[in-house]
Design a protein around this motif. Sequence first.
Motif, PDB file in Angstrom:
ATOM      1  N   SER A 403       6.332  32.800  -5.608  1.00  0.00           N
ATOM      2  CA  SER A 403       6.919  31.470  -5.406  1.00  0.00           C
ATOM      3  C   SER A 403       6.020  30.380  -5.975  1.00  0.00           C
ATOM      4  O   SER A 403       6.503  29.423  -6.601  1.00  0.00           O
ATOM      5  CB  SER A 403       7.156  31.232  -3.909  1.00  0.00           C
ATOM      6  N   ILE A 404       4.710  30.510  -5.785  1.00  0.00           N
ATOM      7  CA  ILE A 404       3.768  29.521  -6.323  1.00  0.00           C
ATOM      8  C   ILE A 404       3.810  29.523  -7.845  1.00  0.00           C
ATOM      9  O   ILE A 404       3.823  28.461  -8.487  1.00  0.00           O
ATOM     10  CB  ILE A 404       2.344  29.800  -5.806  1.00  0.00           C
ATOM     11  N   VAL A 405       3.850  30.717  -8.439  1.00  0.00           N
ATOM     12  CA  VAL A 405       3.939  30.819  -9.898  1.00  0.00           C
ATOM     13  C   VAL A 405       5.254  30.212 -10.401  1.00  0.00           C
ATOM     14  O   VAL A 405       5.279  29.546 -11.443  1.00  0.00           O
ATOM     15  CB  VAL A 405       3.805  32.290 -10.339  1.00  0.00           C
ATOM     16  N   ASP A 406       6.335  30.420  -9.660  1.00  0.00           N
ATOM     17  CA  ASP A 406       7.625  29.831 -10.054  1.00  0.00           C
ATOM     18  C   ASP A 406       7.559  28.310 -10.084  1.00  0.00           C
ATOM     19  O   ASP A 406       8.159  27.675 -10.957  1.00  0.00           O
ATOM     20  CB  ASP A 406       8.716  30.284  -9.089  1.00  0.00           C
ATOM     21  N   HIS A 407       6.853  27.733  -9.137  1.00  0.00           N
ATOM     22  CA  HIS A 407       6.719  26.271  -9.141  1.00  0.00           C
ATOM     23  C   HIS A 407       5.841  25.816 -10.313  1.00  0.00           C
ATOM     24  O   HIS A 407       6.063  24.728 -10.863  1.00  0.00           O
ATOM     25  CB  HIS A 407       6.137  25.789  -7.810  1.00  0.00           C
ATOM     26  N   TYR A 408       4.865  26.631 -10.680  1.00  0.00           N
ATOM     27  CA  TYR A 408       4.095  26.315 -11.895  1.00  0.00           C
ATOM     28  C   TYR A 408       4.997  26.354 -13.118  1.00  0.00           C
ATOM     29  O   TYR A 408       4.931  25.475 -13.989  1.00  0.00           O
ATOM     30  CB  TYR A 408       2.938  27.291 -12.048  1.00  0.00           C
ATOM     31  N   TYR A 409       5.846  27.394 -13.211  1.00  0.00           N
ATOM     32  CA  TYR A 409       6.803  27.476 -14.319  1.00  0.00           C
ATOM     33  C   TYR A 409       7.706  26.241 -14.354  1.00  0.00           C
ATOM     34  O   TYR A 409       8.051  25.732 -15.422  1.00  0.00           O
ATOM     35  CB  TYR A 409       7.679  28.719 -14.174  1.00  0.00           C
ATOM     36  N   LEU A 410       8.087  25.784 -13.163  1.00  0.00           N
ATOM     37  CA  LEU A 410       8.979  24.621 -13.072  1.00  0.00           C
ATOM     38  C   LEU A 410       8.291  23.381 -13.635  1.00  0.00           C
ATOM     39  O   LEU A 410       8.890  22.622 -14.427  1.00  0.00           O
ATOM     40  CB  LEU A 410       9.371  24.403 -11.602  1.00  0.00           C
ATOM     41  N   VAL A 411       7.043  23.161 -13.251  1.00  0.00           N
ATOM     42  CA  VAL A 411       6.288  22.005 -13.763  1.00  0.00           C
ATOM     43  C   VAL A 411       6.070  22.149 -15.266  1.00  0.00           C
ATOM     44  O   VAL A 411       6.240  21.190 -16.037  1.00  0.00           O
ATOM     45  CB  VAL A 411       4.952  21.872 -13.009  1.00  0.00           C
ATOM     46  N   ARG A 412       5.696  23.350 -15.712  1.00  0.00           N
ATOM     47  CA  ARG A 412       5.457  23.575 -17.142  1.00  0.00           C
ATOM     48  C   ARG A 412       6.737  23.367 -17.955  1.00  0.00           C
ATOM     49  O   ARG A 412       6.708  22.842 -19.066  1.00  0.00           O
ATOM     50  CB  ARG A 412       4.923  24.994 -17.351  1.00  0.00           C
ATOM     51  N   PHE A 413       7.855  23.785 -17.359  1.00  0.00           N
ATOM     52  CA  PHE A 413       9.143  23.603 -18.046  1.00  0.00           C
ATOM     53  C   PHE A 413       9.423  22.132 -18.317  1.00  0.00           C
ATOM     54  O   PHE A 413       9.833  21.747 -19.421  1.00  0.00           O
ATOM     55  CB  PHE A 413      10.267  24.209 -17.200  1.00  0.00           C
ATOM     56  N   TYR A 414       9.188  21.284 -17.297  1.00  0.00           N
ATOM     57  CA  TYR A 414       9.503  19.860 -17.480  1.00  0.00           C
ATOM     58  C   TYR A 414       8.528  19.176 -18.432  1.00  0.00           C
ATOM     59  O   TYR A 414       8.910  18.265 -19.164  1.00  0.00           O
ATOM     60  CB  TYR A 414       9.536  19.161 -16.117  1.00  0.00           C
ATOM     61  N   VAL A 415       7.283  19.616 -18.445  1.00  0.00           N
ATOM     62  CA  VAL A 415       6.335  19.067 -19.422  1.00  0.00           C
ATOM     63  C   VAL A 415       6.813  19.382 -20.840  1.00  0.00           C
ATOM     64  O   VAL A 415       6.863  18.502 -21.716  1.00  0.00           O
ATOM     65  CB  VAL A 415       4.922  19.634 -19.177  1.00  0.00           C
ATOM     66  N   ARG A 416       7.168  20.620 -21.065  1.00  0.00           N
ATOM     67  CA  ARG A 416       7.654  21.004 -22.388  1.00  0.00           C
ATOM     68  C   ARG A 416       8.999  20.353 -22.696  1.00  0.00           C
ATOM     69  O   ARG A 416       9.274  19.973 -23.851  1.00  0.00           O
ATOM     70  CB  ARG A 416       7.784  22.531 -22.462  1.00  0.00           C
ATOM     71  N   TYR A 417       9.835  20.234 -21.658  1.00  0.00           N
ATOM     72  CA  TYR A 417      11.177  19.671 -21.878  1.00  0.00           C
ATOM     73  C   TYR A 417      11.094  18.206 -22.282  1.00  0.00           C
ATOM     74  O   TYR A 417      11.821  17.746 -23.184  1.00  0.00           O
ATOM     75  CB  TYR A 417      11.997  19.829 -20.592  1.00  0.00           C
ATOM     76  N   PHE A 418      10.210  17.466 -21.611  1.00  0.00           N
ATOM     77  CA  PHE A 418      10.060  16.046 -21.950  1.00  0.00           C
ATOM     78  C   PHE A 418       9.408  15.875 -23.327  1.00  0.00           C
ATOM     79  O   PHE A 418       9.644  14.879 -24.004  1.00  0.00           O
ATOM     80  CB  PHE A 418       9.230  15.326 -20.887  1.00  0.00           C
ATOM     81  N   ARG A 421       9.850  20.410 -26.736  1.00  0.00           N
ATOM     82  CA  ARG A 421       9.307  21.576 -27.411  1.00  0.00           C
ATOM     83  C   ARG A 421      10.350  22.691 -27.441  1.00  0.00           C
ATOM     84  O   ARG A 421      11.182  22.831 -26.532  1.00  0.00           O
ATOM     85  CB  ARG A 421       8.042  22.056 -26.698  1.00  0.00           C
ATOM     86  N   SER A 422      10.278  23.509 -28.467  1.00  0.00           N
ATOM     87  CA  SER A 422      11.259  24.580 -28.643  1.00  0.00           C
ATOM     88  C   SER A 422      11.083  25.703 -27.626  1.00  0.00           C
ATOM     89  O   SER A 422      12.019  26.464 -27.363  1.00  0.00           O
ATOM     90  CB  SER A 422      11.163  25.148 -30.064  1.00  0.00           C
ATOM     91  N   ASP A 423       9.872  25.837 -27.064  1.00  0.00           N
ATOM     92  CA  ASP A 423       9.611  26.908 -26.103  1.00  0.00           C
ATOM     93  C   ASP A 423       9.787  26.459 -24.654  1.00  0.00           C
ATOM     94  O   ASP A 423       9.280  27.115 -23.742  1.00  0.00           O
ATOM     95  CB  ASP A 423       8.201  27.451 -26.300  1.00  0.00           C
ATOM     96  N   ALA A 424      10.518  25.361 -24.431  1.00  0.00           N
ATOM     97  CA  ALA A 424      10.675  24.834 -23.070  1.00  0.00           C
ATOM     98  C   ALA A 424      11.353  25.841 -22.150  1.00  0.00           C
ATOM     99  O   ALA A 424      11.010  25.958 -20.963  1.00  0.00           O
ATOM    100  CB  ALA A 424      11.465  23.526 -23.101  1.00  0.00           C
ATOM    101  N   PHE A 425      12.314  26.597 -22.679  1.00  0.00           N
ATOM    102  CA  PHE A 425      13.081  27.514 -21.838  1.00  0.00           C
ATOM    103  C   PHE A 425      12.486  28.922 -21.804  1.00  0.00           C
ATOM    104  O   PHE A 425      13.152  29.862 -21.375  1.00  0.00           O
ATOM    105  CB  PHE A 425      14.530  27.568 -22.329  1.00  0.00           C
ATOM    106  N   GLU A 426      11.255  29.051 -22.256  1.00  0.00           N
ATOM    107  CA  GLU A 426      10.560  30.323 -22.145  1.00  0.00           C
ATOM    108  C   GLU A 426       9.709  30.323 -20.870  1.00  0.00           C
ATOM    109  O   GLU A 426       8.825  29.487 -20.707  1.00  0.00           O
ATOM    110  CB  GLU A 426       9.670  30.550 -23.376  1.00  0.00           C
ATOM    111  N   PHE A 427       9.997  31.247 -19.976  1.00  0.00           N
ATOM    112  CA  PHE A 427       9.299  31.320 -18.691  1.00  0.00           C
ATOM    113  C   PHE A 427       8.395  32.552 -18.643  1.00  0.00           C
ATOM    114  O   PHE A 427       8.364  33.285 -17.659  1.00  0.00           O
ATOM    115  CB  PHE A 427      10.314  31.355 -17.547  1.00  0.00           C
TER     116      PHE A 427
END
Length: 646
Positions: A403-418, A421-427
């Motif tokens: 669960s903690i790693v999933d929240h890290y993925y969530l934060v990383r996703f939004y950084v890349r999304y904003f 970046r092309s790899d935003a949807f890579e988890f």
Amino acid sequence: MKFGKTLDNLMVPEWRHQYMNYNELKQLIRNAVSNAPSGARPSNDSVIGYYRDFEELFFTTCRGELTKVNDFFAHKQAEAHRKLATLNYQLDRRRAQQDPRGSSISRGSASSRTRQTEDKRKMPSIKKLRLAMSEFYLSLIMLQNYQTLNMTAFRKICKKYDKNLKSEAGFSWYERFVLKSTFAMTLQLDRMITDTEDLYTEYLANGDRSKAMAKLRVPPLGHRTPPVHVFSAGLFLGLFLVGAVMCIISYFSLNLSPELRYTFVSLFRGPISGVTFGFCLAINIKVYENVGVNHVLIFEVERRSALGAMGSLEIASFFGYMSTLSILLYLLHKEFFIADPNFIPLVQLAVVVVLFVNPVPILFYSARMWLLTVMGRVLLSPFFFVNFADFWVADQWTSLVVSIVDHYYLVRFYVRYFLDRSDAFEFEPDYAVAVIKCLPAWFRFAQSLRRFRDSESKSTDYLINALKYFLSIGEVIFATIQMQTITQYTELFESPWTWAYITICIVSSIYSVFWDLLMDFGLFRVWKGENLFLRDNLVYPRWLYYFVIVENTLLRFVWILEFVLVYQDVLAPYNGKSLICFSEIVRRFFWNFLRLENEHLYNCGQFRATRDIFITRLDPQEERFLQSVMDKTEDLARERRDKKYF
């Protein structure tokens, strides 16, 4: 509600075996009535002899119960008397430092004036003194409740005896023995309660009695949850259940592409697992309250503002309902005319963070601040003395790694999304994921070493426990190396790192199972009899312990199932992680029952019902001075009592 049930509900859990055994005596009376001589012509002598024998048996049992209650009450009252004298001395010592002329110490002990400069460095803070006085006052009220409940129990059982056996011996015995017993004398305990209130008012509340009583006030026996929290919990729970059903129907009825399902799981598995864990904790607390496991004392929470089962359910239901709304908006974003549904989890995460760190004293403020404080102590584990709550929270984190790693993925996703970046949807995991996975085990490893350092006995148990978490860190390291080098081999099992990972996982799982069962649960202490493989004292039904032994052992090895299913392409890797995540939450759910029970039984053995707030150690000269003050107080109290009763 019958008194026997009321007595069970209002008992101090740690003192349960020190109360008068009302139910046993009541059953004794019932058996006597049901087994009384009957028949066409029972002889008068046999009837008289039967009731005479029972009367002797009944009142002999009552005397044994009265002796038990008297001895325990006298012990706790003497303990409280010394504690009050110590607190009074510390408060007066602090006053002496600020105003030597206004202190009784300066008048009663000349040598103490020469030590004022030396004592300044170890003077307890006002905050600690307030906490110590508040906790001591709570212990006095608990002792007063103990006194009241036992008085009521003796009165009611004697009344029941007279009613069922058509006698007046019960009332006579009650007046002759109970009313004149040690624990029935309320004068000294009442005076200690009044003295504590006066001391707090004078020294710690600047003479404001209303302010002092607001800090000292203890909820009455049988205090119920405020109706507003019951209503809120029921409302949000109902909304959550309806929302959860709609989410499940929507997820399986919509024709979602595999890519969208993967994104959905990656974005929402963290919040969903957090909500699931919250409901598990609410059930844990409810069971603790029902069986008498004093989790409030174990976690050293302020009893006056402790979060109960209903408050926990209210919080879990609210966040659960918020999660279902987010999921529905994400899945049905076209129907709600939402152009970009990827921002929905971000809004949910922001609301949770704002509510949690909100500094305004609303929305379970004391519980939030307690958790933030404990979390801070965990993050700085090597630098603080480790309490039970500290390593308990860190243990919960070890079960929430996914669960903690999933929240890290969530934060990383939004950084890349904003950043578009092309790899935003890579988890996919990176090196930061490996570090995050190691952190909970590192915190427990550091706490175990700190506990070994702080313990006087230097018990090797702490080092053995530290080895368990060292193996967990090794698992993450080998898994990361295996993942990074797998492209160098054509088959998974050609890699030596795969075998190294499997080996350390097997060793770690076996090690953890033995530690759970032997140390955390305290089982396998009895090897014969009805509690086979368990221990002498049990709080829960016997079947639960055997179930937990099997469940805990199987779920410690659930990684094998995930490994096989993913290797055979039965499960996608992200679904395999979901299996691990929720299996570990279930394992921790049952672990919490037995771990806190084990700690509770230790407190029962020590008759510890309130927090021990250490002020400062007294030197031998101060001990002698304190003893002389206590002796004078006892003499004065005896004179007052003699004047009152004679």
